[in-house]
Scaffold this motif. Structure first.
Motif, short mmCIF file in Angstrom:
data_model
loop_
_atom_site.label_atom_id
_atom_site.label_comp_id
_atom_site.label_asym_id
_atom_site.label_seq_id
_atom_site.Cartn_x
_atom_site.Cartn_y
_atom_site.Cartn_z
N PHE A 46 0.83 -1.20 0.00
CA PHE A 46 0.00 0.00 0.00
C PHE A 46 0.87 1.25 0.00
O PHE A 46 0.63 2.20 -0.76
CB PHE A 46 -0.93 -0.02 1.22
CG PHE A 46 -1.55 1.31 1.52
CD1 PHE A 46 -2.59 1.78 0.75
CD2 PHE A 46 -1.08 2.10 2.56
CE1 PHE A 46 -3.17 3.02 1.02
CE2 PHE A 46 -1.64 3.33 2.83
CZ PHE A 46 -2.69 3.79 2.06
N TYR A 47 1.90 1.27 0.85
CA TYR A 47 2.77 2.45 0.97
C TYR A 47 3.59 2.66 -0.30
O TYR A 47 3.83 3.79 -0.73
CB TYR A 47 3.70 2.30 2.18
CG TYR A 47 2.95 2.22 3.48
CD1 TYR A 47 2.28 3.31 4.00
CD2 TYR A 47 2.91 1.03 4.19
CE1 TYR A 47 1.59 3.23 5.20
CE2 TYR A 47 2.22 0.94 5.39
CZ TYR A 47 1.56 2.04 5.89
OH TYR A 47 0.88 1.95 7.06
N ILE A 48 4.02 1.57 -0.91
CA ILE A 48 4.82 1.68 -2.14
C ILE A 48 3.97 2.21 -3.28
O ILE A 48 4.38 3.10 -4.02
CB ILE A 48 5.44 0.31 -2.47
CG1 ILE A 48 6.39 -0.10 -1.35
CG2 ILE A 48 6.19 0.36 -3.79
CD1 ILE A 48 6.81 -1.53 -1.38
N LYS A 49 2.76 1.67 -3.42
CA LYS A 49 1.86 2.15 -4.46
C LYS A 49 1.53 3.63 -4.26
O LYS A 49 1.49 4.41 -5.22
CB LYS A 49 0.57 1.34 -4.46
CG LYS A 49 0.75 -0.09 -4.94
CD LYS A 49 -0.55 -0.85 -4.81
CE LYS A 49 -0.38 -2.30 -5.19
NZ LYS A 49 -1.62 -3.07 -4.98
N LYS A 50 1.32 4.02 -3.02
CA LYS A 50 1.02 5.42 -2.70
C LYS A 50 2.20 6.31 -3.08
O LYS A 50 2.01 7.40 -3.64
CB LYS A 50 0.71 5.54 -1.20
CG LYS A 50 0.31 6.90 -0.76
CD LYS A 50 -1.09 7.20 -1.17
CE LYS A 50 -1.55 8.51 -0.55
NZ LYS A 50 -2.83 8.94 -1.07
N ALA A 51 3.43 5.86 -2.81
CA ALA A 51 4.62 6.66 -3.16
C ALA A 51 4.73 6.83 -4.68
O ALA A 51 5.01 7.93 -5.17
CB ALA A 51 5.88 6.00 -2.61
N PHE A 52 4.50 5.76 -5.43
CA PHE A 52 4.56 5.86 -6.89
C PHE A 52 3.47 6.79 -7.43
O PHE A 52 3.72 7.60 -8.32
CB PHE A 52 4.43 4.47 -7.52
CG PHE A 52 5.73 3.74 -7.65
CD1 PHE A 52 6.56 3.92 -8.74
CD2 PHE A 52 6.15 2.86 -6.67
CE1 PHE A 52 7.76 3.25 -8.87
CE2 PHE A 52 7.35 2.18 -6.77
CZ PHE A 52 8.15 2.38 -7.87
N GLU A 53 2.25 6.68 -6.89
CA GLU A 53 1.16 7.54 -7.35
C GLU A 53 1.44 9.01 -7.04
O GLU A 53 1.20 9.89 -7.87
CB GLU A 53 -0.15 7.09 -6.72
CG GLU A 53 -0.64 5.75 -7.23
CD GLU A 53 -1.75 5.15 -6.40
OE1 GLU A 53 -2.18 5.80 -5.41
OE2 GLU A 53 -2.17 4.04 -6.71
#
Length: 178
Positions: A46-53
């Motif tokens: 979740f945190y990785i996807k949020k950082a990419f977005e």
């Protein structure tokens, strides 16, 4: 013998080592026997996807790290071991994310399903598992610093100014196998 086998498995697209943040190891049956692949951990990814977005929307690294920390990011907690007898002497980890760690996270091609490291002679290899970040999102987030191209099931990684000149990165080592 074991490390040599791990290098061979990595070149085949498997991942026989400690999984990075956002993944966990899972043994699967393949045509060559049991091999290790990486599977997404939803609580961490979740945190990785949020950082990419956030990066594709134009946020800076400090803004991304502050947002992830406010959402409750903590690094993995691991055992700290004694160097002499390898017994557990405590726990390490559980730290908030920093700007430098966000940059490392954004530049890791493994999240897009591409393995490119020392064991593959820095040649990109399509992994036997799916990354949880699309290649398009990865390219947008890295803003032409790292660019992944996939054609005919073969991956190419272009770096920095080379992304515009269509040359791939050459890693120069003392004993270059190429």
């Amino acid at each position: 013998q074991m490390i040599g086998a791990e290098i061979t498995y990595t070149k085949q697209g498997y991942y026989p080592r400690v999984p990075p943040y956002g993944f966990k190891s899972q043994k699967v049956e393949s045509e060559n026997g049991k091999r290790t692949i990486l599977v997404e951990v939803p609580e961490e990814s979740f945190y990785i996807k949020k950082a990419f977005e956030m990066r594709t929307l134009g946020f800076t690294l400090p803004e991304i790290s502050n947002e992830l920390n406010s959402l409750g990011y903590k690094s993995r907690i691991r055992n700290k071991r004694d160097k002499r007898n390898k017994r557990s002497i405590g726990k390490i980890g559980g730290n908030p994310i920093s700007d430098k760690r966000v940059l490392e996270m954004l530049s890791r091609t493994l999240y897009a399903g591409i393995i490119c490291e020392k064991w593959t002679n820095y040649q990109p290899i399509k992994a036997k598992f799916n990354g949880f970040i699309s290649i398009v999102l990865f390219n947008q987030a890295n803003q032409n610093k790292i660019f992944i191209q996939v054609s005919n099931n073969k991956a190419t990684i272009l770096y920095g100014k080379e992304a515009s000149t269509e040359r791939s990165k050459r890693h120069i080592v003392k004993n270059n196998p190429l």
